[in-house]
Write a protein that holds these residues in place. Structure first.
Motif, short mmCIF file in Angstrom:
data_model
loop_
_atom_site.label_atom_id
_atom_site.label_comp_id
_atom_site.label_asym_id
_atom_site.label_seq_id
_atom_site.Cartn_x
_atom_site.Cartn_y
_atom_site.Cartn_z
N PRO A 1 45.35 29.12 40.99
CA PRO A 1 44.26 30.11 40.88
C PRO A 1 43.37 30.20 42.12
O PRO A 1 42.67 31.18 42.28
N HIS A 2 43.38 29.17 42.97
CA HIS A 2 42.50 29.16 44.13
C HIS A 2 43.27 29.63 45.36
O HIS A 2 44.29 29.04 45.74
N LEU A 3 42.75 30.71 45.96
CA LEU A 3 43.49 31.38 47.02
C LEU A 3 42.56 31.78 48.16
O LEU A 3 41.45 32.27 47.92
N LEU A 4 43.00 31.53 49.38
CA LEU A 4 42.31 32.02 50.58
C LEU A 4 43.29 32.86 51.37
O LEU A 4 44.41 32.40 51.67
N VAL A 5 42.91 34.09 51.71
CA VAL A 5 43.80 35.00 52.43
C VAL A 5 43.05 35.57 53.62
O VAL A 5 41.90 36.02 53.49
N ALA A 6 43.73 35.55 54.79
CA ALA A 6 43.13 36.09 56.01
C ALA A 6 44.17 36.92 56.75
O ALA A 6 45.27 36.42 57.03
N ALA A 7 43.84 38.15 57.03
CA ALA A 7 44.72 39.02 57.80
C ALA A 7 44.31 38.98 59.27
O ALA A 7 43.11 39.04 59.58
N CYS A 8 45.29 38.87 60.16
CA CYS A 8 45.03 38.85 61.61
C CYS A 8 45.30 40.24 62.18
O CYS A 8 46.36 40.83 61.92
N HIS A 9 44.36 40.77 62.93
CA HIS A 9 44.49 42.11 63.52
C HIS A 9 44.32 42.05 65.03
O HIS A 9 43.63 41.17 65.55
N ASP A 10 44.91 43.04 65.69
CA ASP A 10 44.66 43.17 67.13
C ASP A 10 43.47 44.07 67.35
O ASP A 10 42.79 44.49 66.40
N SER A 11 43.18 44.38 68.61
CA SER A 11 41.98 45.18 68.92
C SER A 11 42.07 46.59 68.38
O SER A 11 41.05 47.27 68.22
N ASP A 12 43.28 47.07 68.10
CA ASP A 12 43.46 48.42 67.55
C ASP A 12 43.41 48.44 66.03
O ASP A 12 43.52 49.50 65.41
N GLY A 13 43.27 47.26 65.41
CA GLY A 13 43.21 47.18 63.96
C GLY A 13 44.55 47.03 63.29
O GLY A 13 44.64 47.05 62.06
N ASP A 14 45.62 46.89 64.07
CA ASP A 14 46.95 46.72 63.49
C ASP A 14 47.11 45.28 62.99
O ASP A 14 46.68 44.34 63.66
N PHE B 1 46.67 42.56 51.24
CA PHE B 1 45.55 42.08 52.04
C PHE B 1 45.66 42.44 53.51
O PHE B 1 44.80 42.05 54.30
N ALA B 2 46.69 43.18 53.89
CA ALA B 2 46.93 43.42 55.32
C ALA B 2 45.81 44.18 56.01
O ALA B 2 45.55 43.98 57.21
N GLU B 3 45.10 45.02 55.29
CA GLU B 3 44.04 45.82 55.90
C GLU B 3 42.66 45.19 55.79
O GLU B 3 41.67 45.76 56.26
N GLU B 4 42.57 44.03 55.16
CA GLU B 4 41.27 43.39 54.97
C GLU B 4 40.80 42.71 56.26
O GLU B 4 41.55 41.97 56.89
N ASN B 5 39.55 42.97 56.64
CA ASN B 5 38.99 42.37 57.85
C ASN B 5 38.34 41.02 57.57
O ASN B 5 38.25 40.18 58.47
#
Length: 376
Positions: free
Chosen positions: A296-309, A266-270
């Protein structure tokens, strides 16, 4: 005795329904003769020698009333009035011994459908009765259709009332729901500034992780939660977690495995990703979804900087009895944005400090032995 032919070439015996006639005649011999003629034509009839008895014999099943003018001076008017008052479909045929134009006009104005001269020919009598009976039955069908339409109209009116009441209830419920959602939106709008205010000035990653997880529990409620941080070689390490209902003996193994398989997936998901069952988990994690079989119930959020890293991956998971709602997903969006902004700022500050303290770092134009990454 041979039966007379029916009008328009149709045989009377082939009539789909039995025609019922009431013969109102004061002379027994004439009433008997008329009755016999009708019986020979397969027409059922009853006789009434007086006006009073004829009025008593009127009923919805009667198709035609044969009324002699000699029955009473007001026989036609009385019978017509009774037929109208009772909403009967019966048709009235007047009988007179010496028909005149005046008598015909009077009979038709009274409501009679026909006027026959006595003695009447059996063919003419049968034809007149069949024609009047067809008119009566057509009127009866119309009355039945009107009654059906009236009943359907009542049902529609009742249904309309029920639907209107239901709509009123739905509108009230919708109003309450909108008000509740507005309150929730206000709470979410206030939660992000609150989190940003708590994170302001925090320079330590571990402190930021602790504040964020506390905020997750306050906004979303009891849940298992973990935050994974990227390392130097592209792998992820567990930064911090909250154990709500995981087995204490196996939670470390579970979280280490999620760091290896879930965080990279999920690292690249916005967008914040919400999974609601095992099938959706398999779409993202393949066979590794078996590790989350109990959740079975999952919430995933990836945090990115302004460069998308990717700066971090946040994962919230619950068992089948406690799914995440839309409010939880929206809250995680706000939390992710605030956390990502603070992590990016901490990274910039750490890089500046690293440049100041290690000017020979190759990243800044010299040699260095400092390690990068965010793993706490």
């Amino acid at each position: 005795m041979n039966q007379p032919p029916a009008p328009h070439g149709r045989h009377l015996d082939a009539a789909p329904e039995l025609i019922r006639v009431l013969v109102a005649h004061p002379l027994p011999e004439r009433a008997a003769a008329l009755s016999q003629q009708l019986t020979d034509a397969a027409i059922h009839c009853r006789c009434a020698p007086t006006l009073e008895e004829a009025l008593r014999e009127l009923e919805p099943a009667v198709d035609v009333v044969l009324a002699a003018e000699s029955l009473s001076s007001c026989a036609l008017e009385a019978l017509t009035a009774a037929i109208r008052q009772q909403s009967l479909p019966a048709k009235l045929i007047a009988l007179c011994r010496r028909p005149t134009l005046a008598k015909a006009v009077r009979a038709l104005r009274t409501g009679a459908s026909d006027l026959l001269a006595e003695p009447v020919d059996e063919v003419e009598l049968a034809a007149a009765v069949v024609s009047a009976a067809e008119q009566a039955r057509q009127q009866r069908r119309l009355l039945q259709e009107l009654e059906t339409l009236r009943h359907q109209a009542e049902q529609l009116e009742e249904a309309h009332t029920q639907v209107a009441d239901h709509l009123d209830a739905l509108c009230d419920e919708l109003t309450d729901t909108c008000a509740s959602l507005a309150e929730q939106v206000d709470e979410l709008a206030q939660s992000a500034p609150d989190l940003r205010a708590r994170l302001a000035g925090v320079l330590d990653v571990e402190a930021a992780l602790r504040i964020v997880l506390e905020h997750v529990l306050n906004c979303i409620g009891p849940t298992n939660a973990a935050i994974f941080l990227p390392g130097d070689s592209g792998d992820f390490n567990l930064g911090a977690y909250v154990n709500y209902d995981c087995d204490k003996d196996s939670v470390d193994v579970l979280l280490d495995h999620l760091a290896d398989v879930l965080a990279p997936a999920f690292a690249e998901e916005n967008a914040v990703v919400q999974l609601r069952d095992a099938a959706e988990q398999r779409t993202w994690l393949d066979e590794d979804a078996a590790w989350l079989q109990a959740y079975p119930h999952l919430l995933v959020a990836a945090c990115h900087d302004s460069d998308g890293d990717c700066l971090a991956v946040m994962a919230l998971f619950r068992d089948a009895t406690t799914p995440f709602g839309e409010q939880a997903r929206d809250a995680l969006v706000e939390i992710r944005d605030a956390f990502a902004a603070r992590l990016a700022q901490i990274m910039r500050i750490h890089h500046r400090l690293a440049k100041t303290q290690n000017p020979q770092d190759p990243e800044w134009g010299g040699a260095a032995d400092d390690e990068g990454g965010l793993a706490a």
